[in-house]
Design a protein around this motif. Structure first.
Motif, PDB file in Angstrom:
ATOM      1  N   VAL A 323      40.030 -13.235  -2.391  1.00 19.93           N
ATOM      2  CA  VAL A 323      39.697 -13.991  -1.182  1.00 19.93           C
ATOM      3  C   VAL A 323      40.953 -14.242  -0.360  1.00 19.93           C
ATOM      4  O   VAL A 323      40.968 -14.079   0.860  1.00 19.93           O
ATOM      5  CB  VAL A 323      39.014 -15.327  -1.547  1.00 19.93           C
ATOM      6  N   ARG A 324      42.033 -14.612  -1.042  1.00 22.04           N
ATOM      7  CA  ARG A 324      43.271 -14.899  -0.304  1.00 22.04           C
ATOM      8  C   ARG A 324      43.838 -13.647   0.331  1.00 22.04           C
ATOM      9  O   ARG A 324      44.411 -13.698   1.419  1.00 22.04           O
ATOM     10  CB  ARG A 324      44.282 -15.564  -1.238  1.00 22.04           C
ATOM     11  N   SER A 327      42.011 -12.909   3.404  1.00 23.59           N
ATOM     12  CA  SER A 327      42.279 -13.958   4.387  1.00 23.59           C
ATOM     13  C   SER A 327      43.739 -14.022   4.807  1.00 23.59           C
ATOM     14  O   SER A 327      44.151 -14.993   5.438  1.00 23.59           O
ATOM     15  CB  SER A 327      41.875 -15.323   3.810  1.00 23.59           C
ATOM     16  N   LEU A 329      46.274 -14.726   3.142  1.00 31.43           N
ATOM     17  CA  LEU A 329      46.985 -15.857   2.540  1.00 31.43           C
ATOM     18  C   LEU A 329      47.673 -15.465   1.233  1.00 31.43           C
ATOM     19  O   LEU A 329      48.201 -16.299   0.530  1.00 31.43           O
ATOM     20  CB  LEU A 329      46.023 -17.030   2.308  1.00 31.43           C
ATOM     21  N   PRO A 348      47.826 -11.634  10.759  1.00 29.73           N
ATOM     22  CA  PRO A 348      47.587 -12.974  10.216  1.00 29.73           C
ATOM     23  C   PRO A 348      46.098 -13.316  10.225  1.00 29.73           C
ATOM     24  O   PRO A 348      45.293 -12.613  10.848  1.00 29.73           O
ATOM     25  CB  PRO A 348      48.354 -13.890  11.168  1.00 29.73           C
ATOM     26  N   LEU A 349      45.774 -14.403   9.561  1.00 33.30           N
ATOM     27  CA  LEU A 349      44.374 -14.824   9.447  1.00 33.30           C
ATOM     28  C   LEU A 349      43.733 -15.039  10.817  1.00 33.30           C
ATOM     29  O   LEU A 349      42.568 -14.684  11.027  1.00 33.30           O
ATOM     30  CB  LEU A 349      44.287 -16.102   8.598  1.00 33.30           C
ATOM     31  N   ALA A 350      44.500 -15.601  11.762  1.00 33.00           N
ATOM     32  CA  ALA A 350      43.913 -15.882  13.076  1.00 33.00           C
ATOM     33  C   ALA A 350      43.368 -14.599  13.690  1.00 33.00           C
ATOM     34  O   ALA A 350      42.261 -14.584  14.237  1.00 33.00           O
ATOM     35  CB  ALA A 350      44.956 -16.530  13.977  1.00 33.00           C
ATOM     36  N   ARG A 353      40.219 -13.574  11.848  1.00 32.85           N
ATOM     37  CA  ARG A 353      39.076 -14.404  12.234  1.00 32.85           C
ATOM     38  C   ARG A 353      38.564 -13.995  13.615  1.00 32.85           C
ATOM     39  O   ARG A 353      37.362 -14.023  13.868  1.00 32.85           O
ATOM     40  CB  ARG A 353      39.467 -15.882  12.221  1.00 32.85           C
ATOM     41  N   ALA A 381      37.292 -26.902  14.391  1.00 32.70           N
ATOM     42  CA  ALA A 381      38.623 -26.325  14.119  1.00 32.70           C
ATOM     43  C   ALA A 381      38.662 -24.819  14.380  1.00 32.70           C
ATOM     44  O   ALA A 381      39.600 -24.307  14.987  1.00 32.70           O
ATOM     45  CB  ALA A 381      39.036 -26.625  12.683  1.00 32.70           C
ATOM     46  N   LEU A 384      38.568 -24.105  18.137  1.00 33.60           N
ATOM     47  CA  LEU A 384      39.772 -24.589  18.825  1.00 33.60           C
ATOM     48  C   LEU A 384      40.946 -23.651  18.590  1.00 33.60           C
ATOM     49  O   LEU A 384      41.826 -23.524  19.424  1.00 33.60           O
ATOM     50  CB  LEU A 384      40.128 -26.005  18.344  1.00 33.60           C
ATOM     51  N   LEU A 385      40.949 -22.984  17.436  1.00 30.21           N
ATOM     52  CA  LEU A 385      42.067 -22.096  17.137  1.00 30.21           C
ATOM     53  C   LEU A 385      41.936 -20.743  17.822  1.00 30.21           C
ATOM     54  O   LEU A 385      42.855 -19.931  17.783  1.00 30.21           O
ATOM     55  CB  LEU A 385      42.160 -21.886  15.621  1.00 30.21           C
ATOM     56  N   ARG A 388      44.332 -20.900  23.484  1.00 33.53           N
ATOM     57  CA  ARG A 388      45.679 -21.449  23.551  1.00 33.53           C
ATOM     58  C   ARG A 388      45.674 -22.896  23.069  1.00 33.53           C
ATOM     59  O   ARG A 388      44.761 -23.659  23.346  1.00 33.53           O
ATOM     60  CB  ARG A 388      46.205 -21.384  24.984  1.00 33.53           C
ATOM     61  N   LEU A 389      46.727 -23.263  22.363  1.00 39.55           N
ATOM     62  CA  LEU A 389      46.771 -24.595  21.763  1.00 39.55           C
ATOM     63  C   LEU A 389      46.795 -25.701  22.803  1.00 39.55           C
ATOM     64  O   LEU A 389      46.277 -26.785  22.591  1.00 39.55           O
ATOM     65  CB  LEU A 389      48.006 -24.719  20.870  1.00 39.55           C
ATOM     66  N   ARG A 435      30.022 -24.133  10.683  1.00 41.86           N
ATOM     67  CA  ARG A 435      31.251 -23.666  11.312  1.00 41.86           C
ATOM     68  C   ARG A 435      31.460 -22.163  11.095  1.00 41.86           C
ATOM     69  O   ARG A 435      31.923 -21.458  11.987  1.00 41.86           O
ATOM     70  CB  ARG A 435      32.444 -24.444  10.740  1.00 41.86           C
ATOM     71  N   GLU A 436      31.132 -21.689   9.903  1.00 39.15           N
ATOM     72  CA  GLU A 436      31.540 -20.331   9.536  1.00 39.15           C
ATOM     73  C   GLU A 436      30.457 -19.274   9.752  1.00 39.15           C
ATOM     74  O   GLU A 436      30.769 -18.102   9.869  1.00 39.15           O
ATOM     75  CB  GLU A 436      31.988 -20.297   8.069  1.00 39.15           C
TER      76      GLU A 436
END
Lengths: 526, 345
Positions: A323-324, A327, A329, A348-350, A353, A381, A384-385, A388-389, A435-436
Motif C-alpha cells: 500500500v505504501r 501511495s 510513501l 509523489p502521492l499528490a 491522487r 482534505a 483542498l490538496l 494551490r495552497l 472522501r475517497e
C-alpha cells in the motif's frame, strides 16, 4: 458427590460501563469445567470486555465473578491469576528483542536476576515441548512466525498452572492451516483438564472446535452456553446478526459476514467486466527495507478497471509496504509503477491522487482521520490538496458540500463542525469512504476496510466497494479475513514475505489459498 | 459558533482563576489585594490615556502572538519568538545603517522587510533541523533565544554601538527621525495600520485558505495529511517562517517606533508574553487580538504601579505567571465548570 461440578468460571450479572457507553449489560453466564467454550458475537458485542473482566483487567460496574465456585475480587489481574484465569490477548505483546527463553522466564514470573541463556533454555525446553511448541529457545521473538509467537504466548499463560485459559480472537491473525494447529493444541489442553474459553467470530470455527457456544450481541448475552450439538449454523447466524439486521441481508452476504461455511466466492465472477488496459501495473517492484514492515521483493501486480483484487496473506508479509509503495510513501529500490497508463514511479502521492488514486488506509484513526479536527476539515482534505495552497475558500460552501456528501453516505452525525473522534468506527469509516470513493476514483486501495466494524457497517462497506467496481473503478482490497476476501474479490493474490505467492480465481479453494499463505511445503515448524 | 464561544468562556475563566490566585498571594504578602487589583485595572484601562498606553504594548505583542499561533496550529512549538524578535530588530538596525540618507518612503518599507527577513531567518534553521533530522524545535528555538540575546549584546556594544551612550545599557545609534514610525509614546497610524494588515491577512490565511485548513489538520495529525498527499515540510516550514517573520516585524516596530534604537536586553519578556497570549486565545486570530489588548494593559500597568500607586511592578509578573500556570495546566477544573449543567458535545 451427587452435586454437579462447580463451574470453572461464572459471571453473575456483570455490567461494565465506560462513561456513557455500556459495554456489558447484566451478563450472567457459567462455564462448565474441562470443556471448550466459544463466545461469539460481532464487533462491539462485548466479547473482549467479557474476557478482560474475567482476567481482572476491567473492573465491572456491577456484578461478580466466580472461579471454581469461589468469588474473586474483580478488577485485579493478580487475583484472577491466583485463581487460575489467564488471558491471551488478541494482539499479543511479546517483547520483540527477547529470546524465547527470556520471554518465558521473565514474562511468566516477572522476576529479574542474573542468568545464563543456556540454563534458561534448558529450563523451558520441556514446558514448551509439552505444548507442541517446537522452537529454538535462543531465537528472538521478532524472528518467529506469528503462529509460533501465539504458541509461546499460550505456553507463557500456562506456566502459572492456569485452570481457565481465555483466548481472545486467536484465529484472527492465523492462516487456515495454522488455525487447525491451534485447534489441535486447544484440544490437548482440554485433555489436560484446562477449561478453554475461545472468543471467536466465525461460525464454522465454533462448530469445528467448541463444546458449547455463548452468543453476545450489543453487550447482552443472547443465548448460552448452548451445547454445540443443539445449535445449527443457521440459528447461530441469526443469533449473532440479530433478527432486525438479518432481514436486510441476503443469505449469501450473511453467511460471509458470520463465516458460516468455508468461503468459495461468488463463482460467477465479474472478470468479463474487467476490460481495458490496467489501471495499476506494478513491474518487479522492490522496496528498500525500512522499519515499517516487510519490504517488497519483485512484486508484479496488474489490476484492470471493474475488478476487485483481494490481497490475502498472514499479517506482516508486505501488505502494508504494498500500500505504501503504491501511495509513494515507501522508497522503491527497483521496478516501476504505472497508474492509468502514466508512469508514476518517481511521482509523489499528490500527483498519483490527481490521476485517480484513492486510499482507505489501514489505520483509520491515524492515517485516515484527524480525530481532533472537525468532520468537514477531514472530509475536504483531499480536495483542498488538489489546487494551490493559498487559494481562497469559503468554509460555509465547503461545509455544505460536506453535509451533502455525508448524507449521501448515510453518516450519522450532528453537524460538520463536530470532531471526527466523536463518531463510532462505522461512521468514521463512512466519512473516509465519502472522501475517497468519488466519481473520479480510478484505483481505490481498501486496506482492512471493515476491521472493527459491526455487521451492518461491514455490509455497507462491501456494498460501496462493489458499486465503485461496477462503475469501472479498480479496487485493491487488503484483508486478513478470508471470508471477506472471497466474498467480494474477483481475483485473490497471496502475499508471503514481501512476494506474490500465488494468484487465484473464483471459485476459491480455501485449502490452496491457505497453503500459499504459509507456503506449507517450506515451513512446517510452528 | 458554540465551539468558539466555549473557547472564550474558558479563557475568561482561566484568567479569573489566575486573578483570584494572585489576590491571595498579594494578601499573604501584606498588600490589600483589592486595592492592588484595582490599581492594575486603573493603570491598564481606566485612567485617562491608559487605553492608548495599553495599545502601545498590545500591538507589537499581537503581531508576534498571531505568528506564534500560526506555528502552533501547524504543530510546531516555536517558542523562539523572543529570539526572532531580537534578530528582526537587529537586521532592521543594520539595514538602517546601510540605507541611511535614502528617501523615507523607500527606506521605511525596506527596514520593515529586513526585520521580517531577519525573524524568518531565525526561524529557518530550527525549522530545517526539525524537518531534516527531527531535532526537537522546542530545544532549538529556546537555544536560539539565548543566542539572539547574546548577538544583541554584541551588536549594541560592537558594530552598532552608540559612542555617546552613557554606558549603563549598551545601545545602538538612534534611528534618524525621518525613518521613525512613531514617537516615543509608541502609538501611531502607521503601527496601527501594520497591525491591522497583519491581523486581516493572517485571519484570511488561517480561516479562508486551503493552507489554513491543511496546516491545522497537519498540526493535529501529520500522518493523515501525508496520506492525503500533502508535503508536510511545505506546510510546516512555511508556518514556521511566517511566525518568525511576524516576530521579526514586531521587533522592527519596537526599533523604528517607540524605542528608536535597539538596546541590549530590551523587552526581555516580549516573546514569552506573546506565547501566553496565543495560548489564552486558543490560537485564534480574533482571540489573539482580544488577549493582546488585555496583556498589553498589564504591561502598561506594570509601569504605572510603582510610580502612581507605590506598588511593585512585579505584581504584573505574578499575574502573568498565574495565567500561564492555569493555561498550561489545561485545568480539568475549568472543563468541569464548563460542563456544569450540560454535556459537552
Amino acid at each position: 458427590m451427587s452435586n454437579p461440578p462447580k463451574p470453572a468460571l461464572e459471571c453473575r450479572d456483570v455490567t461494565v460501563k465506560f462513561g456513557d457507553v455500556t459495554a456489558l449489560s447484566d451478563v450472567a453466564v457459567s462455564f462448565a469445567p474441562g470443556q471448550i467454550h466459544a463466545v461469539v458475537g460481532q464487533n462491539g458485542a462485548g466479547k473482549t470486555t467479557f474476557a478482560r473482566v474475567a482476567a481482572g483487567l476491567v473492573q465491572p460496574t456491577a456484578g461478580a465473578v466466580d472461579v471454581m465456585g469461589e468469588e474473586i475480587r474483580t478488577g485485579h489481574v493478580s487475583q484472577s491469576r491466583a485463581a487460575g484465569v489467564e488471558l491471551v490477548h488478541q494482539s499479543f505483546a511479546l517483547p520483540p528483542s527477547f529470546t524465547v527463553a527470556e520471554t518465558m522466564e521473565f514474562g511468566a514470573t516477572g522476576k529479574g536476576g542474573i542468568y545464563s541463556r543456556k540454563s534458561l533454555a534448558e529450563k523451558w525446553q520441556s514446558h514448551l515441548a509439552g505444548l507442541d511448541v517446537q522452537v529454538d529457545l535462543n531465537r528472538r521473538i521478532r524472528d518467529l512466525p506469528i503462529e509460533t509467537q501465539q504458541g509461546i504466548e499460550i505456553a507463557r499463560a500456562l506456566v502459572m498452572d492456569a485452570r481457565v485459559l481465555i483466548l481472545d480472537e486467536p484465529t484472527a491473525v492465523l492462516s487456515p492451516s495454522s488455525i487447525d494447529m491451534l485447534f489441535a493444541r486447544v484440544r490437548r489442553l482440554k485433555e489436560r483438564g484446562v477449561t478453554v474459553i475461545l472468543i471467536l467470530h466465525k461460525i464454522r470455527e465454533v462448530l469445528g472446535i467448541a463444546d458449547t457456544v455463548t452468543v453476545l450481541r450489543g453487550g447482552r448475552k443472547v443465548e448460552g452456553p448452548l451445547p454445540i450439538a443443539e445449535v445449527s449454523a443457521e440459528r447461530l447466524a441469526n443469533l449473532i446478526v440479530g433478527d432486525a439486521i438479518a432481514k436486510t441481508l441476503d443469505r449469501h452476504e450473511r453467511d460471509a459476514l458470520v463465516g458460516t461455511k468455508s468461503p468459495v466466492g461468488e463463482g460467477a465472477g465479474h472478470l468479463e467486466n474487467a476490460k481495458g488496459p490496467s489501471v495499476l501495473s506494478m513491474k518487479a517492484v522492490s522496496t528498500r527495507p525500512d522499519s515499517e514492515g516487510t519490504a517488497l521483493d519483485s512484486v508484479d501486480l496488474d489490476i484492470r478497471p471493474g475488478e476487485i483484487v483481494g490481497i490475502a496473506g498472514v499479517e506482516g508479509n508486505g501488505q502494508k509496504t504494498l500500500v505504501r509503495a503504491i501511495s509513494a510513501l515507501a522508497d522503491l529500490a527497483s521496478g516501476s509503477i504505472r497508474l492509468a497508463g502514466n508512469d508514476v514511479t518517481g511521482e509523489p502521492l499528490a500527483a498519483r491522487r490527481a490521476i485517480g488514486l484513492r486510499i482507505i488506509p489501514f489505520e483509520r484513526n491515524v492515517e485516515g482521520l484527524s480525530l481532533t479536527s472537525s468532520l468537514w476539515q477531514n472530509w475536504s482534505a483531499r480536495e483542498l490538496l488538489q489546487g494551490r495552497l493559498l487559494r481562497l475558500i469559503r468554509p460555509s460552501a465547503v461545509r455544505e458540500a460536506c453535509d451533502r456528501s455525508l448524507k449521501d453516505w448515510s453518516v450519522h452525525y450532528h453537524n460538520s463542525a463536530q470532531k471526527a473522534g466523536s463518531l463510532s468506527g462505522g461512521n468514521a469509516q463512512k466519512v473516509i469512504l465519502a472522501r475517497e470513493v468519488d466519481r473520479e476514483a480510478r484505483l481505490i486501495i481498501a486496506a482492512q476496510p471493515t476491521r472493527g466494524l459491526d455487521i451492518g457497517a461491514t455490509a455497507f462497506v462491501w456494498q460501496a466497494l462493489r458499486q465503485a467496481r461496477d462503475r469501472g473503478a479498480a479496487i485493491l482490497l487488503i484483508s486478513s479475513d478470508l471470508d471477506e476476501l472471497f466474498d467480494i474479490s474477483d481475483r485473490v493474490v497471496v502475499m508471503l514475505s514481501g512476494q506474490v505467492n500465488g494468484e487465484f480465481r473464483a471459485p476459491f479453494d480455501i485449502a490452496s489459498v491457505g497453503a500459499a499463505m504459509t507456503d506449507a511445503a517450506a515451513r512446517t515448524s510452528a | 459558533m458554540k465551539d468558539s464561544l466555549t473557547t472564550v468562556v474558558r479563557s475568561l475563566i482561566f484568567v479569573a482563576f489566575a486573578l483570584i490566585l494572585c489576590a491571595l498571594v498579594f494578601q499573604f504578602a501584606g498588600y490589600n489585594a483589592l486595592t492592588m487589583l484595582w490599581a492594575v485595572a486603573d493603570g491598564a484601562f481606566l485612567r485617562s490615556g491608559a487605553i492608548e498606553q495599553s495599545l502601545r504594548w498590545a500591538l507589537p505583542l499581537f503581531i508576534t502572538a498571531v505568528g506564534v499561533g500560526i506555528s502552533f496550529r501547524a504543530g510546531f512549538f516555536n517558542i523562539g519568538a523572543q529570539g526572532q524578535f531580537y534578530v528582526g530588530a537587529i537586521c532592521a538596525a543594520f539595514a538602517a545603517e546601510a540605507f541611511k540618507g535614502g528617501p523615507a518612503f523607500l527606506v521605511i518599507p525596506a527596514l520593515l522587510i529586513s526585520g521580517m527577513l531577519g525573524g524568518a531567518l531565525w526561524a529557518l534553521w530550527p525549522g530545517l533541523l526539525r524537518l531534516r533530522s527531527g531535532t526537537d524545535e522546542v530545544i532549538t528555538t529556546l537555544m536560539g533565544n539565548f543566542m539572539a540575546g547574546l548577538l544583541l549584546v554584541y551588536v549594541t556594544s560592537g558594530p552598532l554601538k552608540d559612542p555617546s551612550g552613557s554606558g549603563q545599557q549598551a545601545s545602538s545609534r538612534p534611528l534618524d527621525a525621518a525613518y521613525r514610525i512613531s514617537d516615543s509614546l509608541g502609538l501611531s497610524p502607521t503601527i496601527i495600520a501594520i497591525a491591522a494588515a497583519v491581523g486581516i491577512l493572517m485571519w484570511l490565511l488561517v480561516n479562508r485558505t486551503a493552507f489554513g485548513v491543511l496546516a491545522s489538520l497537519a498540526g493535529r495529525n501529520g500522518t493523515m495529511v501525508e496520506w492525503q498527499g500533502a508535503r508536510l515540510w511545505k506546510l510546516g516550514l512555511s508556518s514556521f517562517l511566517i511566525s518568525g517573520a511576524l516576530a521579526g516585524l514586531a521587533g522592527t516596530i519596537e526599533f523604528m517606533g517607540p524605542n528608536g534604537r535597539i538596546a541590549s536586553g530590551f523587552l526581555p519578556a516580549h516573546g514569552f508574553t506573546a506565547i501566553l497570549i496565543a495560548l489564552v486565545a486558543n490560537l485564534s486570530v480574533l482571540g489573539t487580538a482580544a488577549a493582546a489588548v488585555f496583556f498589553g494593559g498589564l504591561a502598561s500597568a506594570a509601569l504605572y504601579l510603582p510610580i502612581m500607586a507605590g506598588l511593585p511592578a512585579a505584581a504584573i509578573d505574578i499575574i502573568n505567571a498565574a495565567i500561564a500556570l492555569f493555561i498550561t495546566a489545561r485545568s480539568k477544573l475549568v472543563d468541569r465548570v464548563l460542563r456544569f449543567g450540560g454535556r459537552p458535545s
